[in-house]
Scaffold this motif. Structure first.
Motif, PDB file in Angstrom:
ATOM      1  N   ARG A 182       5.250  -2.127  -4.443  1.00  0.00           N
ATOM      2  CA  ARG A 182       3.949  -2.720  -4.751  1.00  0.00           C
ATOM      3  C   ARG A 182       3.078  -2.812  -3.504  1.00  0.00           C
ATOM      4  N   ILE A 183       3.696  -3.046  -2.333  1.00  0.00           N
ATOM      5  CA  ILE A 183       2.927  -3.149  -1.092  1.00  0.00           C
ATOM      6  C   ILE A 183       2.448  -1.767  -0.664  1.00  0.00           C
ATOM      7  N   VAL A 184       3.314  -0.773  -0.816  1.00  0.00           N
ATOM      8  CA  VAL A 184       2.913   0.594  -0.465  1.00  0.00           C
ATOM      9  C   VAL A 184       1.758   1.054  -1.342  1.00  0.00           C
ATOM     10  N   ARG A 185       1.868   0.780  -2.639  1.00  0.00           N
ATOM     11  CA  ARG A 185       0.788   1.188  -3.545  1.00  0.00           C
ATOM     12  C   ARG A 185      -0.515   0.461  -3.212  1.00  0.00           C
ATOM     13  N   ALA A 186      -0.413  -0.804  -2.823  1.00  0.00           N
ATOM     14  CA  ALA A 186      -1.613  -1.546  -2.436  1.00  0.00           C
ATOM     15  C   ALA A 186      -2.259  -0.915  -1.200  1.00  0.00           C
ATOM     16  N   ALA A 187      -1.440  -0.510  -0.240  1.00  0.00           N
ATOM     17  CA  ALA A 187      -1.977   0.133   0.961  1.00  0.00           C
ATOM     18  C   ALA A 187      -2.670   1.443   0.615  1.00  0.00           C
ATOM     19  N   ILE A 188      -2.074   2.218  -0.295  1.00  0.00           N
ATOM     20  CA  ILE A 188      -2.682   3.477  -0.712  1.00  0.00           C
ATOM     21  C   ILE A 188      -4.027   3.223  -1.378  1.00  0.00           C
ATOM     22  N   GLN A 189      -4.084   2.187  -2.235  1.00  0.00           N
ATOM     23  CA  GLN A 189      -5.350   1.865  -2.894  1.00  0.00           C
ATOM     24  C   GLN A 189      -6.420   1.475  -1.881  1.00  0.00           C
ATOM     25  N   TRP A 190      -6.039   0.722  -0.853  1.00  0.00           N
ATOM     26  CA  TRP A 190      -7.007   0.363   0.186  1.00  0.00           C
ATOM     27  C   TRP A 190      -7.488   1.611   0.934  1.00  0.00           C
ATOM     28  N   ARG A 191      -6.580   2.556   1.190  1.00  0.00           N
ATOM     29  CA  ARG A 191      -6.952   3.787   1.884  1.00  0.00           C
ATOM     30  C   ARG A 191      -7.960   4.592   1.064  1.00  0.00           C
ATOM     31  N   LEU A 192      -7.696   4.707  -0.235  1.00  0.00           N
ATOM     32  CA  LEU A 192      -8.591   5.462  -1.102  1.00  0.00           C
ATOM     33  C   LEU A 192      -9.941   4.773  -1.229  1.00  0.00           C
ATOM     34  N   LYS A 193      -9.914   3.447  -1.294  1.00  0.00           N
ATOM     35  CA  LYS A 193     -11.165   2.695  -1.404  1.00  0.00           C
ATOM     36  C   LYS A 193     -12.011   2.862  -0.135  1.00  0.00           C
ATOM     37  N   LEU A 194     -11.334   2.858   1.013  1.00  0.00           N
ATOM     38  CA  LEU A 194     -12.049   3.024   2.274  1.00  0.00           C
ATOM     39  C   LEU A 194     -12.672   4.409   2.369  1.00  0.00           C
ATOM     40  N   ASP A 195     -11.983   5.415   1.857  1.00  0.00           N
ATOM     41  CA  ASP A 195     -12.467   6.788   1.941  1.00  0.00           C
ATOM     42  C   ASP A 195     -13.783   7.000   1.199  1.00  0.00           C
ATOM     43  N   VAL A 196     -14.006   6.230   0.114  1.00  0.00           N
ATOM     44  CA  VAL A 196     -15.197   6.453  -0.711  1.00  0.00           C
ATOM     45  C   VAL A 196     -16.224   5.338  -0.578  1.00  0.00           C
ATOM     46  N   ALA A 197     -15.936   4.329   0.239  1.00  0.00           N
ATOM     47  CA  ALA A 197     -16.819   3.159   0.314  1.00  0.00           C
ATOM     48  C   ALA A 197     -18.133   3.500   1.001  1.00  0.00           C
ATOM     49  N   ALA A 198     -19.235   2.986   0.452  1.00  0.00           N
ATOM     50  CA  ALA A 198     -20.533   3.132   1.095  1.00  0.00           C
ATOM     51  C   ALA A 198     -20.646   2.166   2.279  1.00  0.00           C
ATOM     52  N   ASP A 199     -20.064   0.973   2.133  1.00  0.00           N
ATOM     53  CA  ASP A 199     -20.081  -0.038   3.187  1.00  0.00           C
ATOM     54  C   ASP A 199     -18.699  -0.067   3.847  1.00  0.00           C
ATOM     55  N   GLN A 200     -18.484   0.809   4.812  1.00  0.00           N
ATOM     56  CA  GLN A 200     -17.184   0.929   5.455  1.00  0.00           C
ATOM     57  C   GLN A 200     -16.774  -0.359   6.161  1.00  0.00           C
ATOM     58  N   ALA A 201     -17.720  -1.014   6.818  1.00  0.00           N
ATOM     59  CA  ALA A 201     -17.407  -2.219   7.585  1.00  0.00           C
ATOM     60  C   ALA A 201     -16.866  -3.315   6.671  1.00  0.00           C
ATOM     61  N   ARG A 202     -17.474  -3.458   5.514  1.00  0.00           N
ATOM     62  CA  ARG A 202     -17.034  -4.498   4.584  1.00  0.00           C
ATOM     63  C   ARG A 202     -15.616  -4.239   4.093  1.00  0.00           C
ATOM     64  N   VAL A 203     -15.324  -2.981   3.746  1.00  0.00           N
ATOM     65  CA  VAL A 203     -13.987  -2.651   3.252  1.00  0.00           C
ATOM     66  C   VAL A 203     -12.956  -2.803   4.366  1.00  0.00           C
ATOM     67  N   GLN A 204     -13.310  -2.408   5.587  1.00  0.00           N
ATOM     68  CA  GLN A 204     -12.383  -2.569   6.700  1.00  0.00           C
ATOM     69  C   GLN A 204     -12.065  -4.036   6.953  1.00  0.00           C
ATOM     70  N   ALA A 205     -13.065  -4.906   6.778  1.00  0.00           N
ATOM     71  CA  ALA A 205     -12.830  -6.351   6.928  1.00  0.00           C
ATOM     72  C   ALA A 205     -11.878  -6.861   5.854  1.00  0.00           C
ATOM     73  N   LEU A 206     -12.038  -6.357   4.617  1.00  0.00           N
ATOM     74  CA  LEU A 206     -11.143  -6.749   3.534  1.00  0.00           C
ATOM     75  C   LEU A 206      -9.718  -6.263   3.802  1.00  0.00           C
ATOM     76  N   ILE A 207      -9.597  -5.060   4.355  1.00  0.00           N
ATOM     77  CA  ILE A 207      -8.273  -4.522   4.680  1.00  0.00           C
ATOM     78  C   ILE A 207      -7.609  -5.353   5.778  1.00  0.00           C
ATOM     79  N   GLN A 208      -8.398  -5.730   6.785  1.00  0.00           N
ATOM     80  CA  GLN A 208      -7.850  -6.547   7.872  1.00  0.00           C
ATOM     81  C   GLN A 208      -7.357  -7.887   7.338  1.00  0.00           C
ATOM     82  N   ARG A 209      -8.119  -8.473   6.424  1.00  0.00           N
ATOM     83  CA  ARG A 209      -7.712  -9.743   5.818  1.00  0.00           C
ATOM     84  C   ARG A 209      -6.402  -9.572   5.052  1.00  0.00           C
ATOM     85  N   TRP A 210      -6.285  -8.445   4.322  1.00  0.00           N
ATOM     86  CA  TRP A 210      -5.067  -8.177   3.564  1.00  0.00           C
ATOM     87  C   TRP A 210      -3.875  -7.998   4.502  1.00  0.00           C
ATOM     88  N   CYS A 211      -4.081  -7.288   5.608  1.00  0.00           N
ATOM     89  CA  CYS A 211      -2.998  -7.070   6.567  1.00  0.00           C
ATOM     90  C   CYS A 211      -2.525  -8.382   7.192  1.00  0.00           C
TER      91      CYS A 211
END
Length: 329
Positions: A14-43
């Motif tokens: 479940r953790i690996v799949r969550a990381a993959i979803q974050w990677r895919l979301k970051l790849d297509v995000a218009a607001d990269q900074a916002r998604v990176q902040a969400l990823i950092q919070r998750w980490c």
């Protein structure tokens, strides 16, 4: 990092799949900074989150030299998912090399048609009923695909294409059973004892709750919304909004019917096309004709004859795979 974890030890799926979803979301995000902040919070929430993200980053660097040779960038998605719960570099590269060696058309098929590798697939024009190990009942609609990922701590369904009806049940083998989670490309739905219909519409997913309550969450981290029986919502990656009116009954297909209310003819035929092989459409001259009624999905010939009798149209058919409605002469 957990001191008990050995280097290279597998992480929970479940953790690996969550990381993959974050990677895919970051790849297509218009607001990269916002998604990176969400990823950092998750980490920061757990050391295993950070480790999964670190391993995924290492794997991505290894894959960068190969992805340019793939027939579609989307092919990286099934490769990452098949690379194992620990994202080991050698296994991922082996899978990637095999995909490139097999050739472009096969790779394109997997990337463009996720149902090819799904656990459950339903052919066009068919419906399939499934009883899961926990007692939950599923009904898959025409052209749908679904993955079932059950573990000791999670009951997860992944809708990869199409539409399904879920009648969730509590896990009889656990006193602390987790809710049944149904994930789609726009978010996920959690339920302990509910019946609902979820449909992937491409830009969003439609949800109708028939019984019980379903907790709906978006990929963007919006607070879960409790959707109750009789309510309909459209689920987008960043928000959820109520559906006030639909020209197509979202649950009629579970009874083998297509029920419409004041729908345009072209929209009706587009919906009907989900249940037929080949092409069906109409001329622009009759596209805005409107109709209402109850139609049997398993009686397509009678359905088309009814349209010709009740609307000013006639049927032009070159074969059963090519049908067009035109203005009656």
């Amino acid at each position: 990092m957990d001191a008990a974890r050995q280097p290279g030890a597998p992480l929970p799926e479940r953790i690996v799949r969550a990381a993959i979803q974050w990677r895919l979301k970051l790849d297509v995000a218009a607001d990269q900074a916002r998604v990176q902040a969400l990823i950092q919070r998750w980490c920061q929430q757990h050391p295993e989150h950070a480790l999964a993200w670190q391993r995924l980053g290492g794997l991505q660097r290894e894959l960068d030299a190969y992805t340019a040779t793939l027939p579609s960038p989307e092919l990286g998605i099934p490769i990452l998912k098949r690379a194992g719960t620990d994202l080991q570099r050698r296994r991922a590269l082996k899978l990637l090399t095999l995909t490139v060696a097999v050739g472009g058309p096969a790779g394109w098929l997997v990337a463009s048609h996720p149902s090819v590798t799904a656990d459950y697939r339903v052919a066009t024009g068919e419906r399939r009923q499934i009883t899961l190990a926990d007692g939950s009942e599923l009904l898959l609609n025409s052209g749908s695909a679904l993955d079932v990922q059950f573990s000791a701590t999670e009951r997860l369904l992944v809708l990869r294409a199409g539409e399904l009806q879920v009648s969730s049940a509590a896990d009889p083998n656990s006193l602390r059973a987790s809710p049944l989670r149904v994930a789609c490309r726009h978010g996920w739905c959690d339920s302990a004892d509910a019946r609902f219909v979820l449909r992937d519409q491409g830009s969003h997913s439609d949800l109708l709750v028939q019984e019980g309550t379903v907790a709906v969450s978006t990929l963007g981290g919006q607070q879960p919304l409790a959707v109750k029986a009789g309510e309909r919502y459209a689920l987008y990656p960043e928000h959820i909004e109520p559906i006030s009116h639909q020209t197509i009954d979202p649950s009629a297909w579970t009874r083998g019917m297509l029920v419409v209310d004041d729908i345009r003819l072209d929209a009706f035929l587009q919906e009907l096309g989900r249940y037929r092989s080949g092409l069906i459409g109409c001329d622009p001259a009759v596209a805005d004709l409107r109709l209402s009624g109850v139609f049997q999905l398993d009686q397509q010939a009678a359905l088309l004859e009814h349209l010709a009798r009740t609307l000013p149209v006639e049927i032009v058919s070159r074969s059963r795979f090519w049908v067009r409605l035109v203005a009656k002469a």
